[in-house]
Design a protein around this motif. Structure first.
Motif, PDB file in Angstrom:
ATOM      1  N   UNK A  82       0.823  -1.200   0.000  1.00  0.00           N
ATOM      2  CA  UNK A  82       0.000   0.000   0.000  1.00  0.00           C
ATOM      3  C   UNK A  82       0.865   1.262   0.000  1.00  0.00           C
ATOM      4  N   UNK A  83       1.924   1.252   0.821  1.00  0.00           N
ATOM      5  CA  UNK A  83       2.837   2.399   0.844  1.00  0.00           C
ATOM      6  C   UNK A  83       3.526   2.569  -0.504  1.00  0.00           C
ATOM      7  N   UNK A  84       3.869   1.454  -1.125  1.00  0.00           N
ATOM      8  CA  UNK A  84       4.516   1.518  -2.445  1.00  0.00           C
ATOM      9  C   UNK A  84       3.572   2.129  -3.472  1.00  0.00           C
ATOM     10  N   UNK A  85       2.310   1.709  -3.442  1.00  0.00           N
ATOM     11  CA  UNK A  85       1.337   2.276  -4.385  1.00  0.00           C
ATOM     12  C   UNK A  85       1.162   3.784  -4.154  1.00  0.00           C
ATOM     13  N   UNK A  86       1.099   4.176  -2.890  1.00  0.00           N
ATOM     14  CA  UNK A  86       0.936   5.600  -2.593  1.00  0.00           C
ATOM     15  C   UNK A  86       2.142   6.403  -3.082  1.00  0.00           C
ATOM     16  N   UNK A  87       3.340   5.849  -2.894  1.00  0.00           N
ATOM     17  CA  UNK A  87       4.540   6.542  -3.373  1.00  0.00           C
ATOM     18  C   UNK A  87       4.550   6.657  -4.891  1.00  0.00           C
ATOM     19  N   UNK A  88       4.115   5.598  -5.567  1.00  0.00           N
ATOM     20  CA  UNK A  88       4.071   5.641  -7.020  1.00  0.00           C
ATOM     21  C   UNK A  88       3.027   6.648  -7.504  1.00  0.00           C
ATOM     22  N   UNK A  89       1.911   6.766  -6.780  1.00  0.00           N
ATOM     23  CA  UNK A  89       0.895   7.740  -7.155  1.00  0.00           C
ATOM     24  C   UNK A  89       1.397   9.175  -6.990  1.00  0.00           C
ATOM     25  N   UNK A  90       2.303   9.389  -6.038  1.00  0.00           N
ATOM     26  CA  UNK A  90       2.832  10.732  -5.796  1.00  0.00           C
ATOM     27  C   UNK A  90       4.015  11.064  -6.698  1.00  0.00           C
ATOM     28  N   UNK A  91       4.465  10.113  -7.497  1.00  0.00           N
ATOM     29  CA  UNK A  91       5.643  10.349  -8.336  1.00  0.00           C
ATOM     30  C   UNK A  91       5.437  11.504  -9.315  1.00  0.00           C
ATOM     31  N   UNK A  92       4.270  11.618 -10.017  1.00  0.00           N
ATOM     32  CA  UNK A  92       4.088  12.782 -10.901  1.00  0.00           C
ATOM     33  C   UNK A  92       4.169  14.108 -10.157  1.00  0.00           C
ATOM     34  N   UNK A  93       3.603  14.160  -8.954  1.00  0.00           N
ATOM     35  CA  UNK A  93       3.671  15.392  -8.169  1.00  0.00           C
ATOM     36  C   UNK A  93       5.107  15.717  -7.786  1.00  0.00           C
ATOM     37  N   UNK A  94       5.874  14.691  -7.436  1.00  0.00           N
ATOM     38  CA  UNK A  94       7.281  14.903  -7.086  1.00  0.00           C
ATOM     39  C   UNK A  94       8.051  15.430  -8.290  1.00  0.00           C
ATOM     40  N   UNK A  95       7.793  14.870  -9.465  1.00  0.00           N
ATOM     41  CA  UNK A  95       8.470  15.330 -10.675  1.00  0.00           C
ATOM     42  C   UNK A  95       8.107  16.772 -10.994  1.00  0.00           C
ATOM     43  N   UNK A  96       6.819  17.120 -10.797  1.00  0.00           N
ATOM     44  CA  UNK A  96       6.386  18.491 -11.063  1.00  0.00           C
ATOM     45  C   UNK A  96       7.076  19.478 -10.114  1.00  0.00           C
ATOM     46  N   UNK A  97       7.146  19.122  -8.840  1.00  0.00           N
ATOM     47  CA  UNK A  97       7.829  19.986  -7.873  1.00  0.00           C
ATOM     48  C   UNK A  97       9.317  20.111  -8.198  1.00  0.00           C
ATOM     49  N   UNK A  98       9.911  19.030  -8.667  1.00  0.00           N
ATOM     50  CA  UNK A  98      11.326  19.068  -9.034  1.00  0.00           C
ATOM     51  C   UNK A  98      11.539  20.000 -10.231  1.00  0.00           C
ATOM     52  N   UNK A  99      10.621  19.961 -11.197  1.00  0.00           N
ATOM     53  CA  UNK A  99      10.731  20.854 -12.349  1.00  0.00           C
ATOM     54  C   UNK A  99      10.561  22.314 -11.933  1.00  0.00           C
ATOM     55  N   UNK A 100       9.633  22.564 -11.016  1.00  0.00           N
ATOM     56  CA  UNK A 100       9.436  23.925 -10.532  1.00  0.00           C
ATOM     57  C   UNK A 100      10.690  24.447  -9.828  1.00  0.00           C
ATOM     58  N   UNK A 101      11.317  23.585  -9.044  1.00  0.00           N
ATOM     59  CA  UNK A 101      12.558  23.992  -8.370  1.00  0.00           C
ATOM     60  C   UNK A 101      13.649  24.300  -9.385  1.00  0.00           C
ATOM     61  N   UNK A 102      13.709  23.515 -10.453  1.00  0.00           N
ATOM     62  CA  UNK A 102      14.712  23.769 -11.491  1.00  0.00           C
ATOM     63  C   UNK A 102      14.443  25.110 -12.186  1.00  0.00           C
ATOM     64  N   UNK A 103      13.160  25.401 -12.457  1.00  0.00           N
ATOM     65  CA  UNK A 103      12.810  26.671 -13.096  1.00  0.00           C
ATOM     66  C   UNK A 103      13.166  27.845 -12.183  1.00  0.00           C
ATOM     67  N   UNK A 104      12.883  27.686 -10.896  1.00  0.00           N
ATOM     68  CA  UNK A 104      13.202  28.758  -9.952  1.00  0.00           C
ATOM     69  C   UNK A 104      14.704  29.012  -9.908  1.00  0.00           C
TER      70      UNK A 104
END
Length: 233
Positions: free
Chosen positions: A122-144
């Protein structure tokens, strides 16, 4: 019944038990020679039963030593079994595993294992579901870092340059230099006014008023320059 099986029937069961194959499905904690094993194991050994460690690594062979309290409950389940049933447990892997997994202790361990595995999944599934959000935040940090941070750094550099210029402009040496330049300028103006009077380009009253004002300013600047130079020195 238990005493009768391992006592009065020992001589009758001994010839039949000796026919059991040398390879047993019992784990080392049951068939090994340790001080915590029940007395029935000694009886079986004295009757000629030569039980060995399983050659293959079956799931049951990884079970550790059985505590005395659990061993007594297992003996309680075994005491009413017939010789044929005990022989089958010793020689039949499937029968042994079926009996093993029917124990409450094993059921409890299996349930805990299954619960932990399900929670991990269950924790693995939740982490995988949050992966797009993590990638988006990482891109925002790169833009900043590449845009906003660069602009802020440039602005900081400009302010730092202005700060250095301001400190340099109001430094003691710069103030003395400007006072000296102001004195020289006033002295030149008063000298030029004096030459105009000699050339009769201006009248006496005008000369006196303007010349007096220029010389007063000059002496004020000279006194200020002297005081500042004395305080710095």
């Amino acid at each position: 019944m238990f005493k009768s099986f391992w006592g009065s029937q020992e001589q009758q069961a001994s010839p039949r038990i000796q026919e059991v194959p040398q390879s047993s499905w019992y784990p080392p904690s049951v068939v090994g020679s340790n001080s915590s094993r029940p007395s029935t194991a000694g009886s079986a050994s004295s009757s000629g039963l030569n039980v060995q460690r399983p050659l293959d690594h079956s799931p049951s062979s990884s079970i550790g030593p059985v505590p005395p309290s659990e061993a007594s409950s297992i003996i309680f389940l075994l005491k009413d079994k017939s010789v044929d049933e005990l022989r089958k447990l010793l020689s039949d892997k499937d029968a042994y595993n079926q009996f093993l997994h029917s124990l409450d202790q094993v059921k409890t361990q299996n349930k805990v294992r299954d619960d932990l595995r399900n929670e991990t999944l269950q924790l693995t599934r939740e982490n995988l579901e949050k992966e797009p959000q993590i990638l988006e935040l990482r891109n925002q940090c790169r833009i900043i870092r590449t845009t906003e941070l660069a602009a802020a750094q440039e602005r900081l550099n400009e302010l730092q340059m202005k700060k250095d210029e301001t400190l340099k402009f109001y430094s003691p040496a710069a103030l003395l230099q400007r006072l000296q330049e102001a004195m020289n300028k006033t002295d030149v103006e008063s000298e030029a006014l004096y030459n105009q009077f000699l050339e009769k380009e201006i009248d006496l009253n005008t000369f006196i008023q303007r010349y007096k004002k220029l010389r007063t300013t000059y002496h004020k600047q000279a006194l200020t320059h002297l005081a500042a130079k004395s305080s710095i020195g």
